[in-house]
Design a protein around this motif. Structure first.
Motif, PDB file in Angstrom:
ATOM      1  N   THR A 261       0.838  -1.185   0.000  1.00  0.00           N
ATOM      2  CA  THR A 261       0.000   0.000   0.000  1.00  0.00           C
ATOM      3  C   THR A 261       0.875   1.238   0.000  1.00  0.00           C
ATOM      4  OG1 THR A 261      -1.691  -1.180   1.208  1.00  0.00           O
ATOM      5  CG2 THR A 261      -1.817   1.226   1.228  1.00  0.00           C
ATOM      6  N   VAL A 262       0.582   2.191  -0.875  1.00  0.00           N
ATOM      7  CA  VAL A 262       1.366   3.406  -0.994  1.00  0.00           C
ATOM      8  C   VAL A 262       0.429   4.586  -0.896  1.00  0.00           C
ATOM      9  CG1 VAL A 262       2.935   4.733  -2.448  1.00  0.00           C
ATOM     10  CG2 VAL A 262       3.052   2.235  -2.450  1.00  0.00           C
ATOM     11  N   ASP A 263       0.799   5.610  -0.091  1.00  0.00           N
ATOM     12  CA  ASP A 263      -0.064   6.769   0.051  1.00  0.00           C
ATOM     13  C   ASP A 263       0.205   7.766  -1.059  1.00  0.00           C
ATOM     14  OD1 ASP A 263       2.228   8.134   0.669  1.00  0.00           O
ATOM     15  OD2 ASP A 263       1.716   8.511   2.760  1.00  0.00           O
ATOM     16  N   VAL A 264      -0.441   8.934  -0.966  1.00  0.00           N
ATOM     17  CA  VAL A 264      -0.350   9.918  -2.032  1.00  0.00           C
ATOM     18  C   VAL A 264       1.055  10.482  -2.180  1.00  0.00           C
ATOM     19  CG1 VAL A 264      -0.932  11.889  -0.551  1.00  0.00           C
ATOM     20  CG2 VAL A 264      -1.514  11.965  -2.979  1.00  0.00           C
ATOM     21  N   ASN A 265       1.873  10.384  -1.127  1.00  0.00           N
ATOM     22  CA  ASN A 265       3.236  10.883  -1.191  1.00  0.00           C
ATOM     23  C   ASN A 265       4.228   9.821  -1.642  1.00  0.00           C
ATOM     24  OD1 ASN A 265       2.717  13.567  -0.129  1.00  0.00           O
ATOM     25  ND2 ASN A 265       2.252  12.539   1.800  1.00  0.00           N
ATOM     26  N   GLY A 266       3.756   8.641  -1.987  1.00  0.00           N
ATOM     27  CA  GLY A 266       4.632   7.590  -2.467  1.00  0.00           C
ATOM     28  C   GLY A 266       5.334   6.822  -1.379  1.00  0.00           C
ATOM     29  N   ILE A 267       4.757   6.755  -0.185  1.00  0.00           N
ATOM     30  CA  ILE A 267       5.384   6.059   0.936  1.00  0.00           C
ATOM     31  C   ILE A 267       4.583   4.823   1.293  1.00  0.00           C
ATOM     32  CG2 ILE A 267       6.128   6.281   3.336  1.00  0.00           C
ATOM     33  CD1 ILE A 267       6.427   9.181   2.964  1.00  0.00           C
ATOM     34  N   GLU A 268       5.278   3.702   1.454  1.00  0.00           N
ATOM     35  CA  GLU A 268       4.608   2.465   1.809  1.00  0.00           C
ATOM     36  C   GLU A 268       4.014   2.558   3.217  1.00  0.00           C
ATOM     37  OE1 GLU A 268       7.365  -0.692   1.418  1.00  0.00           O
ATOM     38  OE2 GLU A 268       7.776  -0.331  -0.698  1.00  0.00           O
ATOM     39  N   ALA A 269       2.879   1.915   3.395  1.00  0.00           N
ATOM     40  CA  ALA A 269       2.218   1.903   4.700  1.00  0.00           C
ATOM     41  C   ALA A 269       2.727   0.719   5.517  1.00  0.00           C
ATOM     42  CB  ALA A 269       0.704   1.815   4.519  1.00  0.00           C
ATOM     43  N   ASP A 270       3.222   0.985   6.709  1.00  0.00           N
ATOM     44  CA  ASP A 270       3.734  -0.065   7.588  1.00  0.00           C
ATOM     45  C   ASP A 270       2.709  -0.365   8.673  1.00  0.00           C
ATOM     46  OD1 ASP A 270       6.090   0.032   6.176  1.00  0.00           O
ATOM     47  OD2 ASP A 270       7.067   1.399   7.584  1.00  0.00           O
ATOM     48  N   PRO A 271       2.686  -1.604   9.149  1.00  0.00           N
ATOM     49  CA  PRO A 271       1.843  -1.890  10.320  1.00  0.00           C
ATOM     50  C   PRO A 271       2.462  -1.244  11.548  1.00  0.00           C
ATOM     51  CG  PRO A 271       3.213  -3.775   9.790  1.00  0.00           C
ATOM     52  CD  PRO A 271       3.450  -2.776   8.692  1.00  0.00           C
ATOM     53  N   THR A 272       1.728  -1.209  12.630  1.00  0.00           N
ATOM     54  CA  THR A 272       2.270  -0.699  13.884  1.00  0.00           C
ATOM     55  C   THR A 272       2.384  -1.834  14.888  1.00  0.00           C
ATOM     56  OG1 THR A 272       0.030  -0.091  14.571  1.00  0.00           O
ATOM     57  CG2 THR A 272       1.399   1.643  13.597  1.00  0.00           C
ATOM     58  N   VAL A 273       3.209  -1.618  15.893  1.00  0.00           N
ATOM     59  CA  VAL A 273       3.489  -2.649  16.889  1.00  0.00           C
ATOM     60  C   VAL A 273       2.642  -2.387  18.130  1.00  0.00           C
ATOM     61  CG1 VAL A 273       5.273  -3.661  18.359  1.00  0.00           C
ATOM     62  CG2 VAL A 273       5.828  -2.939  16.030  1.00  0.00           C
ATOM     63  N   LEU A 274       2.117  -3.445  18.701  1.00  0.00           N
ATOM     64  CA  LEU A 274       1.382  -3.322  19.951  1.00  0.00           C
ATOM     65  C   LEU A 274       2.333  -2.857  21.051  1.00  0.00           C
ATOM     66  CD1 LEU A 274      -1.260  -3.791  21.537  1.00  0.00           C
ATOM     67  CD2 LEU A 274      -0.444  -6.117  22.004  1.00  0.00           C
ATOM     68  N   ARG A 275       2.069  -1.675  21.623  1.00  0.00           N
ATOM     69  CA  ARG A 275       2.957  -1.103  22.640  1.00  0.00           C
ATOM     70  C   ARG A 275       2.590  -1.655  24.010  1.00  0.00           C
ATOM     71  NH1 ARG A 275       5.591   3.418  20.341  1.00  0.00           N
ATOM     72  NH2 ARG A 275       5.531   3.114  18.089  1.00  0.00           N
ATOM     73  N   SER A 276       3.139  -2.806  24.336  1.00  0.00           N
ATOM     74  CA  SER A 276       2.879  -3.448  25.624  1.00  0.00           C
ATOM     75  C   SER A 276       4.048  -3.166  26.565  1.00  0.00           C
ATOM     76  CB  SER A 276       2.724  -4.954  25.439  1.00  0.00           C
ATOM     77  OG  SER A 276       3.950  -5.524  25.002  1.00  0.00           O
ATOM     78  N   PRO A 277       3.874  -3.399  27.881  1.00  0.00           N
ATOM     79  CA  PRO A 277       5.007  -3.220  28.806  1.00  0.00           C
ATOM     80  C   PRO A 277       6.230  -4.023  28.385  1.00  0.00           C
ATOM     81  CG  PRO A 277       2.965  -3.451  30.037  1.00  0.00           C
ATOM     82  CD  PRO A 277       2.619  -3.721  28.604  1.00  0.00           C
ATOM     83  N   ARG A 278       5.998  -5.206  27.812  1.00  0.00           N
ATOM     84  CA  ARG A 278       7.128  -6.043  27.394  1.00  0.00           C
ATOM     85  C   ARG A 278       7.908  -5.395  26.253  1.00  0.00           C
ATOM     86  NH1 ARG A 278       6.698 -12.324  25.192  1.00  0.00           N
ATOM     87  NH2 ARG A 278       8.939 -12.576  24.742  1.00  0.00           N
ATOM     88  N   THR A 279       7.199  -4.856  25.264  1.00  0.00           N
ATOM     89  CA  THR A 279       7.898  -4.235  24.137  1.00  0.00           C
ATOM     90  C   THR A 279       8.617  -2.957  24.574  1.00  0.00           C
ATOM     91  OG1 THR A 279       5.920  -3.000  23.459  1.00  0.00           O
ATOM     92  CG2 THR A 279       6.244  -5.179  22.489  1.00  0.00           C
ATOM     93  N   TRP A 280       8.005  -2.207  25.496  1.00  0.00           N
ATOM     94  CA  TRP A 280       8.678  -1.013  25.998  1.00  0.00           C
ATOM     95  C   TRP A 280       9.957  -1.390  26.749  1.00  0.00           C
ATOM     96  CZ3 TRP A 280       8.077   3.577  24.259  1.00  0.00           C
ATOM     97  CH2 TRP A 280       6.825   4.040  23.817  1.00  0.00           C
TER      98      TRP A 280
END
Length: 417
Positions: A261-280
């Motif tokens: 998926t690419v937006d109007v500026n030509g940048i691919e769309a990335d998923p986001t990461v679940l910000r849990s206490p473990r990932t922090w």
């Protein structure tokens, strides 16, 4: 940055959206950690303000306003769209780059403007400023002291490049030129960031709207008629803030990556990461270990106190992230720089201890993971950056020139009037 950029754009083993999403999470921590280290270097120097004269203080106005007044209309006229805001609200050194990532998000045109000028400044900014300082110094119009104050751009390499050129022209004043340039650079590092965030950036955003109307450009830099420009400007503003909010949206990390998926500026769309206490916790641990390791390799030494210093920087980072969540209007980059500067100031009881534990931590070495992660994101941004072409080079040179010359002119007036 170059190594990270190569890994980000190579096609043999591409870095996908899922990996970039994880790197964005790591970047959120490493950026604030970097600014915490920068603040502890500034704090012990706060007492020097008692001896700063009006010329040194007034030249900061030139650094803040010169880029917005002189470089912004050129950027809009060339058709950079909202990228012009990021490219001209400051000379875009590391602290501004960190702020832009948090304020606008890595997929925004404003961030691409900051990033492009930062890269160009890192590659040949010192050479350009040395040539410019030598040219202006040879005209016999400026007081060498005014030019020295103008070199306080917030970049050590640019400052030293200009000092070298002026010292050749005025060898009898070499010591004074170096002292004035260093003190001016200190002032820029202490107050310039806040002046840029709270004065230059809002002014740049308002003037951008005016210049866009005058030149008939929309937020993508395309020529439009007056009626279409209103909707475009409004859409661009809401789109940028929506993206900034989307960075906090939580999505399961094991969901499929939307790499096509690419937006109007030509940048691919990335998923986001679940910000849990473990990932922090993982992000903080990785940042701390990398900071200690790279600082040891870079400085060639390691003290037990360095571990304490890195721990203090991580604590300041955590406090800033919490405060930013409680007060969303103020990003963590502002919180941490203020907290670290005040905490390490020698007039506070804890200041000398914090300063002593962090004095051996080179913030540029400890911040290298942030720079590498930014480079790795180029795989997502390369199409949009390529579209800027030669125009961003002209704008970058205008930004550097405007900041230096405007500050030197104001210092010249302060010295002689």
């Amino acid at each position: 940055m170059l190594i990270g950029g190569f890994l980000g754009v190579q096609r043999w083993k591409p870095i996908g959206g899922r990996a970039r999403a994880v790197s964005t999470h790591l970047m959120d921590v490493s950026i604030v950690f970097f600014l915490a280290g920068l603040g502890t270097q500034i704090g012990p120097s706060l007492t020097k303000f008692t001896n700063i004269g009006p010329a040194i203080l007034l030249q900061e106005v030139g650094h803040v306003l010169g880029t917005v007044i002189l470089a912004l209309p050129v950027a809009v006229a060339l058709g950079l769209g909202r990228t012009a805001i990021g490219a001209t609200w400051s000379i875009d050194r590391e602290s501004y780059l960190a702020f832009a990532i948090q304020r606008f998000g890595v997929r925004s045109p404003e961030y691409r403007g900051v990033f492009a000028v930062w890269v160009l400044g890192s590659v040949f900014g010192a050479v350009f400023i040395s040539l410019l300082a030598g040219l202006l110094g040879g005209l016999d119009f400026f007081d060498p002291r005014a030019l020295a104050l103008g070199l306080g751009l917030g970049s050590a390499s640019m400052m030293l490049g200009g000092v070298g050129a002026l010292s050749i022209l005025y060898p009898e004043m070499a010591g004074e030129i170096m002292a004035l340039a260093a003190l001016s650079n200190l002032v820029t590092n202490i107050v310039g960031f806040y002046a840029g965030v709270f004065i230059a950036l809002p002014m740049c955003q308002k003037l951008y709207t005016m210049w866009s109307r005058i030149f008939g450009r929309d937020d993508l830099g395309r020529r439009v008629r007056g009626g279409a420009l209103l909707g475009s400007a409004a859409g661009g503003k809401t789109g940028g803030s929506a993206h900034a909010r989307s960075g906090a949206a939580a999505v399961e990390a094991d969901e499929p990556a939307v790499t096509d998926t690419v937006d109007v500026n030509g940048i691919e769309a990335d998923p986001t990461v679940l910000r849990s206490p473990r990932t922090w916790l993982t992000a903080f641990a990785a940042t701390g270990v990398a900071g200690i390791l790279l600082n040891t390799l870079g400085t060639g030494s390691m003290r037990p106190l360095d571990v304490v210093g890195v721990t203090i920087l991580l604590v300041l980072t955590a406090i800033a992230l919490v405060l930013a969540r409680l007060v969303p209007a103020v990003p963590s980059s502002i919180w941490v720089l203020a907290l670290a500067t005040i905490a390490s100031a020698t007039f506070l009881p804890i200041g000398p201890f914090i300063a002593s534990t962090t004095q051996n931590i080179n913030v540029l070495f400890a911040g290298l993971p942030m720079i590498a992660l930014i480079g790795m994101s180029l795989g997502r941004d390369v199409k949009a950056l390529r579209s800027l072409s030669w125009k961003i080079i002209i704008v970058a040179l205008m930004t550097f020139t405007a900041s230096f010359v405007a500050a030197a002119v104001i210092a010249q007036v302060a010295f002689h009037f």
